[in-house]
Scaffold this motif. Structure first.
Motif, PDB file in Angstrom:
ATOM      1  N   TYR A  33      -0.986  28.293   2.414  1.00  0.00           N
ATOM      2  CA  TYR A  33      -1.206  29.462   3.263  1.00  0.00           C
ATOM      3  C   TYR A  33      -2.128  29.139   4.436  1.00  0.00           C
ATOM      4  O   TYR A  33      -1.861  29.550   5.571  1.00  0.00           O
TER       5      TYR A  33
ATOM      6  N   ILE B 231      -0.314  27.484   7.235  1.00  0.00           N
ATOM      7  CA  ILE B 231       0.598  28.436   7.871  1.00  0.00           C
ATOM      8  C   ILE B 231      -0.200  29.387   8.757  1.00  0.00           C
ATOM      9  O   ILE B 231       0.147  29.622   9.917  1.00  0.00           O
ATOM     10  N   ARG B 232      -1.283  29.933   8.212  1.00  0.00           N
ATOM     11  CA  ARG B 232      -2.120  30.877   8.959  1.00  0.00           C
ATOM     12  C   ARG B 232      -2.667  30.239  10.225  1.00  0.00           C
ATOM     13  O   ARG B 232      -2.577  30.804  11.317  1.00  0.00           O
TER      14      ARG B 232
ATOM     15  N   LEU C 261      -1.466  35.803  10.855  1.00  0.00           N
ATOM     16  CA  LEU C 261      -0.614  36.079   9.708  1.00  0.00           C
ATOM     17  C   LEU C 261      -1.499  36.249   8.475  1.00  0.00           C
ATOM     18  O   LEU C 261      -2.111  35.287   8.002  1.00  0.00           O
TER      19      LEU C 261
ATOM     20  N   TRP D  20       2.204  37.161   4.453  1.00  0.00           N
ATOM     21  CA  TRP D  20       2.842  35.894   4.085  1.00  0.00           C
ATOM     22  C   TRP D  20       3.437  35.985   2.682  1.00  0.00           C
ATOM     23  O   TRP D  20       4.573  35.570   2.435  1.00  0.00           O
TER      24      TRP D  20
ATOM     25  N   LYS E  86       7.476  35.665   1.771  1.00  0.00           N
ATOM     26  CA  LYS E  86       7.999  34.663   0.838  1.00  0.00           C
ATOM     27  C   LYS E  86       8.724  35.290  -0.351  1.00  0.00           C
ATOM     28  O   LYS E  86       9.656  34.714  -0.879  1.00  0.00           O
TER      29      LYS E  86
ATOM     30  N   ILE F  58       5.840  31.631  12.966  1.00  0.00           N
ATOM     31  CA  ILE F  58       6.203  30.863  11.764  1.00  0.00           C
ATOM     32  C   ILE F  58       7.165  29.738  12.145  1.00  0.00           C
ATOM     33  O   ILE F  58       7.029  28.604  11.670  1.00  0.00           O
TER      34      ILE F  58
END
Length: 143
Positions: free
Chosen positions: A41, A44-45, A55, A60, A64, A79
């Protein structure tokens, strides 16, 4: 109303959420972060934030898991930027599989076939070369 009592709009929204979740989870399964490890995470963040979108962990998690929600196009673009894929893959319900993902999947298939060939050779012991070629051909046809 469909068989589950859902309006057509609600059923379509649920399908979109499930489709998006499948796409995101495929990216997570196939593409590695710059460190060579699967994305978590935080990666991704941070990547989404570099692309101009914050995000949250909750969003998230919902993305998912395929939970229905309104997802801004900016989130999907961010993303896509994290995974370095064309945003259309996430933005369009029928967005085509990114070339990078196809290449990674083909590499994984090749590696699995090689593992199976190696296992078969060890398990079968001495086998004539023609039989090994026939087994390899069957394995390659599956890919």
């Amino acid at each position: 109303m469909d068989d589950l009592g859902l309006s057509p709009e609600r059923a379509a929204a649920l399908r979109r959420a499930e489709t998006l979740a499948r796409k995101i989870n495929l990216l997570l399964d196939v593409i590695m972060s710059e460190s060579g490890r699967p994305f978590d995470y935080a990666a991704i963040r941070d990547g989404a934030q570099k692309a101009g979108y914050y995000l949250s962990r909750t969003r998230w998690s919902l993305l998912k898991s395929g939970k229905e929600q309104v997802v801004p196009d900016e989130a999907l673009r961010a993303i896509a930027a994290v995974f370095d894929v064309n945003p259309d893959y996430l933005l369009l319900e029928d967005g085509s599989l990114p070339e990078r993902v196809e290449a990674e999947l083909e590499l994984l298939r090749s590696m699995r076939r090689a593992e199976v060939r190696s296992f078969a050779a060890r398990a079968l012991g001495p086998v004539d070369p023609e039989a090994l070629k026939a087994i390899a051909k069957i394995l390659d046809e599956d890919g």
